[in-house]
Enzyme design. Structure first.
Site: not given
Length: 448
Positions: A115, A164, A199, A202, A207, A236, A289, A291, A294
């Protein structure tokens, strides 16, 4: 491409098998001993047992999966999501074995999987990122010093994180050390790496993620955005496309930024650029991501593009058959994730045998699932057992259709979150689009 091995299980494995069937491509399923009677093992042209129930001895065992590919003569592997889908070592092994990996090359996964490295790549490309550290953080002392520079509240994240895990917020120096160590230990357990970054937090953002497709010839398009703000513990629950209240101007700007980000990374195949959108309309890169997601069905429904088939075509060396001008967003799609869990007992996973099953149907309703009456839900894997997706001409129509569809779902033998999802859709703030990533916290408190 004549034969594809699907290195996954559950609904995504079934989804990929069906796409391959429609393309005239043979399929190989792999399954653990716990999944011997799973639907994906029954639907594929061939099926190979790759080990015991535990993931690290089956679905995460690279050598066993590659052996299954050799034995069956598969010339490509589709990883789905989770498991080995973002494991660069597995991709490198596929490349060494002359097996096509349906996804980006190993070096791109490495570049974007870290990241901190991904943030640096995006900053160099002029993509807005959340203010934060530029170097890896390994200890609390360095982390606390950087947090003071950034300004509280801050978000502590695992550099190699995802799903997450390895994430904690700190609202002041008095709680920083505890939150840092908690996140770091979780990261070590989940990813085997305790490298962290920090970071600015916020508060109450939405999202928003943008789906992109990129071929090997430098062509990149975006397919609009998905709003994934309804989430519990960073997981999610409900996703929709297009995003609520996002203007055409903002949609274009976010899409163009996502394309720029993908090009900066030299990206190939399907990918998702994830942003946080604040209340003033400013958005910030969060992660990419590498890939299929979902929630990809909502994008498929509003654009008419089959993302899994496009993944396969790109991996086979084909150029994108469409340009950005060909992509049009039509109607509104919503997805609810159906999990085998008990919301009344802290969302405790609920494995077991499905003794009775009825799933809704009709125009504008799609079910992505691998369950059937009599099937076993094992305790070893993710609790998601189905995805219910609807499409309507408008968001209001889609919400009504989803509530109707949820009301028809009958799953007996295991507890599910169907009623919980239904209650969310009936909340006035959801109906009015007043959602952000803290919505579930407020919703849960109001339910108590």
């Amino acid at each position: 491409m004549k034969k594809i091995l699907i290195a996954n299980r559950g609904e995504i494995a079934v989804r990929i098998i069906r796409a391959c069937r429609e393309m005239g491509i043979q399929t190989v399923a792999v399954f653990s001993e716990a999944d011997r009677n799973a639907l994906h093992a029954k639907l594929a042209d061939e099926a190979v047992c790759i080990g015991p129930a535990q993931s690290d001895k089956s679905y995460l065992d690279m050598e066993r999966i590659l052996s299954a590919a050799f034995v069956t003569g598969a010339d490509a592997i589709h990883p789905g999501f989770g498991f080995l889908s973002e494991n660069s070592r597995f991709v490198s092994l596929c490349e060494q074995c002359n097996i096509t990996f349906i996804g980006p090359p190993a070096e791109i996964i490495d570049r974007l999987g870290d990241k901190q490295a991904a943030r640096n790549t995006m900053m160099a490309a002029g993509v807005p990122v959340i203010p934060g550290t530029k170097q890896a953080i390994l200890d609390t002392k360095t982390g606390a010093e950087e947090a003071e520079k950034i300004g509280y509240p801050v978000m502590i994240k695992a550099a190699l994180g995802g799903g997450g895990k390895g994430m904690r917020s700190a609202f002041g120096p008095e709680e920083f050390e505890h939150q840092f160590l908690t996140a770091q230990q979780e990261a070590l357990k989940a990813f085997g790496d305790g490298t962290m970054y920090i970071e600015k937090l916020i508060q109450k953002p939405r999202h928003i993620e943008v789906q992109i497709l990129a071929d090997k010839y430098g062509n990149v398009v975006h397919l609009g955005e998905r709003d994934c703000s309804i989430q519990r513990n960073h997981q999610k629950l409900i996703e929709e496309s297009p995003g609520v209240g996002i203007s055409d101007e903002l949609r274009t700007k976010m899409g163009e930024t996502a394309v720029r980000a993908a090009k900066a990374a030299g990206y190939v195949n399907a990918g998702t650029i994830e942003f946080l959108l604040d209340k003033s309309g400013e958005f910030y890169f969060m992660e990419m991501n590498t890939r299929i997601q979902v929630e990809h069905p909502v994008t498929e429904w509003v654009t008419g593009v089959d993302l899994v088939k496009e993944q396969i075509r790109i991996a086979a060396g084909e150029k994108l058959a469409f340009s950005q001008e060909d992509i049009a967003i039509k109607g509104h799609a919503i997805e609810c994730r159906i999990n085998a869990e008990n919301p009344e007992k802290g969302f405790m996973p609920c494995p077991g045998t499905i003794t009775a099953l009825h799933l809704p149907g009709g125009k504008g309703i799609r079910i992505d699932s691998a369950i059937y009456s009599g099937c076993e839900i094992p305790p070893y894997y993710d609790s998601m057992i189905a995805k219910l997706i609807v499409w309507g001409k408008t968001r209001d129509e889609a919400i009504r259709k989803m509530k109707s569809a949820l009301g028809e779902v009958i799953i007996e033998g295991v507890c599910t979150n169907v009623d919980y999802q239904y209650d969310i859709l009936n909340h006035p703030d959801f109906a009015e689009g007043k959602t952000d990533i803290e919505f579930i916290e407020r919703f849960s408190r109001s339910e108590q």
